[in-house]
Design a protein around this motif. Structure first.
Motif, PDB file in Angstrom:
ATOM      1  N   GLY A  70       0.813  -1.192   0.000  1.00  0.00           N
ATOM      2  CA  GLY A  70       0.000   0.000   0.000  1.00  0.00           C
ATOM      3  C   GLY A  70       0.852   1.251   0.000  1.00  0.00           C
ATOM      4  N   PRO A  71       0.254   2.386  -0.259  1.00  0.00           N
ATOM      5  CA  PRO A  71       1.009   3.628  -0.353  1.00  0.00           C
ATOM      6  C   PRO A  71       1.604   4.083   0.976  1.00  0.00           C
ATOM      7  CG  PRO A  71      -1.342   4.059  -0.463  1.00  0.00           C
ATOM      8  CD  PRO A  71      -1.166   2.571  -0.501  1.00  0.00           C
ATOM      9  N   ASP A  72       1.027   3.669   2.100  1.00  0.00           N
ATOM     10  CA  ASP A  72       1.535   4.105   3.401  1.00  0.00           C
ATOM     11  C   ASP A  72       2.595   3.179   3.977  1.00  0.00           C
ATOM     12  OD1 ASP A  72      -0.194   6.190   3.272  1.00  0.00           O
ATOM     13  OD2 ASP A  72      -1.608   5.413   4.740  1.00  0.00           O
ATOM     14  N   LEU A  73       2.783   2.037   3.377  1.00  0.00           N
ATOM     15  CA  LEU A  73       3.653   1.025   3.967  1.00  0.00           C
ATOM     16  C   LEU A  73       5.084   1.521   4.166  1.00  0.00           C
ATOM     17  CD1 LEU A  73       3.958  -1.823   5.021  1.00  0.00           C
ATOM     18  CD2 LEU A  73       4.371  -2.588   2.688  1.00  0.00           C
ATOM     19  N   THR A  74       5.642   2.160   3.168  1.00  0.00           N
ATOM     20  CA  THR A  74       7.026   2.634   3.273  1.00  0.00           C
ATOM     21  C   THR A  74       7.179   3.632   4.404  1.00  0.00           C
ATOM     22  OG1 THR A  74       7.300   2.309   0.906  1.00  0.00           O
ATOM     23  CG2 THR A  74       8.910   3.706   2.001  1.00  0.00           C
ATOM     24  N   HIS A  75       6.222   4.547   4.529  1.00  0.00           N
ATOM     25  CA  HIS A  75       6.298   5.549   5.588  1.00  0.00           C
ATOM     26  C   HIS A  75       6.241   4.904   6.969  1.00  0.00           C
ATOM     27  CE1 HIS A  75       5.829   8.595   2.531  1.00  0.00           C
ATOM     28  NE2 HIS A  75       4.746   7.979   2.103  1.00  0.00           N
ATOM     29  N   HIS A  76       5.360   3.934   7.131  1.00  0.00           N
ATOM     30  CA  HIS A  76       5.262   3.248   8.418  1.00  0.00           C
ATOM     31  C   HIS A  76       6.543   2.470   8.722  1.00  0.00           C
ATOM     32  CE1 HIS A  76       1.171   4.329   9.229  1.00  0.00           C
ATOM     33  NE2 HIS A  76       0.734   3.799   8.099  1.00  0.00           N
ATOM     34  N   LEU A  77       7.090   1.821   7.712  1.00  0.00           N
ATOM     35  CA  LEU A  77       8.322   1.058   7.933  1.00  0.00           C
ATOM     36  C   LEU A  77       9.493   1.962   8.295  1.00  0.00           C
ATOM     37  CD1 LEU A  77       8.016  -1.655   5.145  1.00  0.00           C
ATOM     38  CD2 LEU A  77       7.861  -1.990   7.621  1.00  0.00           C
ATOM     39  N   LEU A  78       9.521   3.185   7.766  1.00  0.00           N
ATOM     40  CA  LEU A  78      10.569   4.132   8.132  1.00  0.00           C
ATOM     41  C   LEU A  78      10.509   4.469   9.619  1.00  0.00           C
ATOM     42  CD1 LEU A  78      10.581   6.618   5.111  1.00  0.00           C
ATOM     43  CD2 LEU A  78      12.440   5.100   5.814  1.00  0.00           C
ATOM     44  N   LEU A  79       9.308   4.739  10.118  1.00  0.00           N
ATOM     45  CA  LEU A  79       9.174   5.066  11.542  1.00  0.00           C
ATOM     46  C   LEU A  79       9.462   3.851  12.416  1.00  0.00           C
ATOM     47  CD1 LEU A  79       8.597   7.138  13.689  1.00  0.00           C
ATOM     48  CD2 LEU A  79       6.149   6.725  13.375  1.00  0.00           C
ATOM     49  N   ILE A  80       9.014   2.671  11.998  1.00  0.00           N
ATOM     50  CA  ILE A  80       9.326   1.453  12.755  1.00  0.00           C
ATOM     51  C   ILE A  80      10.832   1.234  12.794  1.00  0.00           C
ATOM     52  CG2 ILE A  80       9.111  -1.071  12.735  1.00  0.00           C
ATOM     53  CD1 ILE A  80       6.269  -0.608  11.515  1.00  0.00           C
ATOM     54  N   ASN A  81      11.497   1.434  11.674  1.00  0.00           N
ATOM     55  CA  ASN A  81      12.946   1.280  11.615  1.00  0.00           C
ATOM     56  C   ASN A  81      13.641   2.289  12.526  1.00  0.00           C
ATOM     57  OD1 ASN A  81      15.437   0.287  10.729  1.00  0.00           O
ATOM     58  ND2 ASN A  81      15.547   1.823   9.115  1.00  0.00           N
ATOM     59  N   TYR A  82      13.155   3.515  12.560  1.00  0.00           N
ATOM     60  CA  TYR A  82      13.743   4.531  13.442  1.00  0.00           C
ATOM     61  C   TYR A  82      13.591   4.125  14.905  1.00  0.00           C
ATOM     62  CZ  TYR A  82      14.952   9.013  15.471  1.00  0.00           C
ATOM     63  OH  TYR A  82      15.559  10.006  16.194  1.00  0.00           O
ATOM     64  N   VAL A  83      12.409   3.640  15.278  1.00  0.00           N
ATOM     65  CA  VAL A  83      12.185   3.211  16.658  1.00  0.00           C
ATOM     66  C   VAL A  83      13.099   2.041  16.995  1.00  0.00           C
ATOM     67  CG1 VAL A  83      10.494   2.156  18.216  1.00  0.00           C
ATOM     68  CG2 VAL A  83       9.822   4.082  16.777  1.00  0.00           C
ATOM     69  N   GLU A  84      13.245   1.087  16.072  1.00  0.00           N
ATOM     70  CA  GLU A  84      14.128  -0.065  16.314  1.00  0.00           C
ATOM     71  C   GLU A  84      15.590   0.353  16.446  1.00  0.00           C
ATOM     72  OE1 GLU A  84      12.099  -3.880  14.178  1.00  0.00           O
ATOM     73  OE2 GLU A  84      13.110  -2.433  12.891  1.00  0.00           O
ATOM     74  N   ALA A  85      15.989   1.330  15.667  1.00  0.00           N
ATOM     75  CA  ALA A  85      17.394   1.751  15.691  1.00  0.00           C
ATOM     76  C   ALA A  85      17.740   2.544  16.949  1.00  0.00           C
ATOM     77  CB  ALA A  85      17.711   2.584  14.451  1.00  0.00           C
ATOM     78  N   HIS A  86      16.798   3.359  17.436  1.00  0.00           N
ATOM     79  CA  HIS A  86      17.105   4.253  18.554  1.00  0.00           C
ATOM     80  C   HIS A  86      16.402   3.884  19.857  1.00  0.00           C
ATOM     81  CE1 HIS A  86      17.823   6.622  14.858  1.00  0.00           C
ATOM     82  NE2 HIS A  86      18.869   7.054  15.541  1.00  0.00           N
ATOM     83  N   TRP A  87      15.335   3.105  19.799  1.00  0.00           N
ATOM     84  CA  TRP A  87      14.483   2.756  20.933  1.00  0.00           C
ATOM     85  C   TRP A  87      14.073   3.998  21.713  1.00  0.00           C
ATOM     86  CZ3 TRP A  87      11.809  -1.310  20.516  1.00  0.00           C
ATOM     87  CH2 TRP A  87      12.328  -2.413  19.849  1.00  0.00           C
ATOM     88  N   THR A  88      13.697   4.997  20.962  1.00  0.00           N
ATOM     89  CA  THR A  88      13.165   6.236  21.515  1.00  0.00           C
ATOM     90  C   THR A  88      12.247   6.851  20.473  1.00  0.00           C
ATOM     91  OG1 THR A  88      13.732   8.362  22.494  1.00  0.00           O
ATOM     92  CG2 THR A  88      15.109   7.625  20.686  1.00  0.00           C
ATOM     93  N   LEU A  89      11.446   7.808  20.895  1.00  0.00           N
ATOM     94  CA  LEU A  89      10.621   8.540  19.951  1.00  0.00           C
ATOM     95  C   LEU A  89      11.476   9.542  19.198  1.00  0.00           C
ATOM     96  CD1 LEU A  89       7.486   9.184  22.183  1.00  0.00           C
ATOM     97  CD2 LEU A  89       7.830   7.399  20.484  1.00  0.00           C
ATOM     98  N   VAL A  90      10.934  10.101  18.144  1.00  0.00           N
ATOM     99  CA  VAL A  90      11.684  11.038  17.314  1.00  0.00           C
ATOM    100  C   VAL A  90      11.745  12.384  18.028  1.00  0.00           C
ATOM    101  CG1 VAL A  90      11.817  12.148  15.071  1.00  0.00           C
ATOM    102  CG2 VAL A  90      10.826   9.868  15.263  1.00  0.00           C
ATOM    103  N   HIS A  91      12.973  12.795  18.378  1.00  0.00           N
ATOM    104  CA  HIS A  91      13.205  14.100  19.006  1.00  0.00           C
ATOM    105  C   HIS A  91      14.148  14.962  18.182  1.00  0.00           C
ATOM    106  CE1 HIS A  91      11.098  12.829  22.586  1.00  0.00           C
ATOM    107  NE2 HIS A  91      11.882  11.782  22.696  1.00  0.00           N
ATOM    108  N   ASP A  92      14.838  14.359  17.249  1.00  0.00           N
ATOM    109  CA  ASP A  92      15.851  15.061  16.460  1.00  0.00           C
ATOM    110  C   ASP A  92      15.197  15.743  15.267  1.00  0.00           C
ATOM    111  OD1 ASP A  92      18.151  15.928  15.270  1.00  0.00           O
ATOM    112  OD2 ASP A  92      18.843  13.938  14.660  1.00  0.00           O
ATOM    113  N   PRO A  93      15.281  17.074  15.167  1.00  0.00           N
ATOM    114  CA  PRO A  93      14.704  17.772  14.010  1.00  0.00           C
ATOM    115  C   PRO A  93      15.369  17.378  12.689  1.00  0.00           C
ATOM    116  CG  PRO A  93      15.283  19.341  15.745  1.00  0.00           C
ATOM    117  CD  PRO A  93      15.800  18.004  16.160  1.00  0.00           C
ATOM    118  N   ALA A  94      16.602  16.896  12.756  1.00  0.00           N
ATOM    119  CA  ALA A  94      17.301  16.485  11.537  1.00  0.00           C
ATOM    120  C   ALA A  94      16.677  15.227  10.926  1.00  0.00           C
ATOM    121  CB  ALA A  94      18.774  16.242  11.840  1.00  0.00           C
ATOM    122  N   ALA A  95      15.884  14.496  11.713  1.00  0.00           N
ATOM    123  CA  ALA A  95      15.228  13.289  11.199  1.00  0.00           C
ATOM    124  C   ALA A  95      14.087  13.630  10.245  1.00  0.00           C
ATOM    125  CB  ALA A  95      14.708  12.451  12.360  1.00  0.00           C
ATOM    126  N   GLN A  96      13.751  14.910  10.149  1.00  0.00           N
ATOM    127  CA  GLN A  96      12.679  15.341   9.241  1.00  0.00           C
ATOM    128  C   GLN A  96      12.994  14.946   7.798  1.00  0.00           C
ATOM    129  OE1 GLN A  96       9.881  17.467  10.103  1.00  0.00           O
ATOM    130  NE2 GLN A  96       9.120  17.291   8.023  1.00  0.00           N
TER     131      GLN A  96
END
Length: 195
Positions: A1-27
């Motif tokens: 689906g069209p949203d799958l890539t976006h969701h996987l990006l956020l899941i990957n970020y959570v897996e890599a950092h085990w924190t929520l997104v706080h870095d503005p550079a992650a935009q």
């Protein structure tokens, strides 16, 4: 689906950092997902870690389990609401099967469109409705604690769906004998239905 890539990006970020997104550079990396409600993504990342895999491989299992649990909660709600003198199991099963009437919203939401947050939040919403139904019947305070936790999980996954359970909660508090009233309404409906 069209949203799958976006969701996987956020899941990957959570897996890599085990924190929520706080870095503005992650935009640049996450785009609009930097401000997305992360509850379902955290759940998927945790499921991947618990299964010694990753979020990519756990994503569809989490969505399928959420849809299955939602179906089960619809069955349990129907079992609680229906009066004892009617064939409750077949009617409750029909209530669960009726979810399949809308292929787009039930199966298509995760199998075709990958609406991860909506699928998981619908499960939490149905669990909260079931908890409120149980509380309405026996007024045990522990049901309210569970409803509060489910409401928080619902809000963290997709806050748009928090409204209907809160309206039901308000009605149950304002109308104290709602379980007896709902039984009378269901009795009247069954009396006129050709079964």
């Amino acid at each position: 689906g069209p949203d799958l890539t976006h969701h996987l990006l956020l899941i990957n970020y959570v897996e890599a950092h085990w924190t929520l997104v706080h870095d503005p550079a992650a935009q640049e990396y996450l785009g609009e997902m930097i401000q997305y409600t992360p509850g379902s993504h955290i759940l998927t990342a945790l499921a991947g870690a618990w299964s010694r895999s990753n979020g990519l491989h756990a994503l569809h299992a989490v969505m399928a389990a959420s849809a299955a649990l939602k179906t089960g909660f619809v069955f349990l709600i129907a079992m609680r609401v229906l009066p004892r003198h009617v064939p409750r199991v077949p009617i409750a099963a029909i209530a669960s099967i009726s979810l399949l009437a809308s292929q787009t919203y039930f199966l298509g939401s995760f199998a075709q469109y990958s609406f991860l947050a909506q699928v998981v939040s619908e499960c939490f919403a149905m669990a909260m409705f079931w908890t409120l139904t149980a509380w309405d019947q026996d007024q045990n305070r522990s049901w309210m604690a569970v409803a509060g936790l489910l409401g928080a999980a619902l809000f963290l996954t997709w806050p748009i769906l928090i409204g209907p359970p809160l309206v039901v909660l308000g009605l149950l508090v304002l109308l104290p004998n709602s379980s007896r009233r709902s039984e009378r309404v269901v009795d009247a409906a069954i009396a006129v239905m050709p079964i």
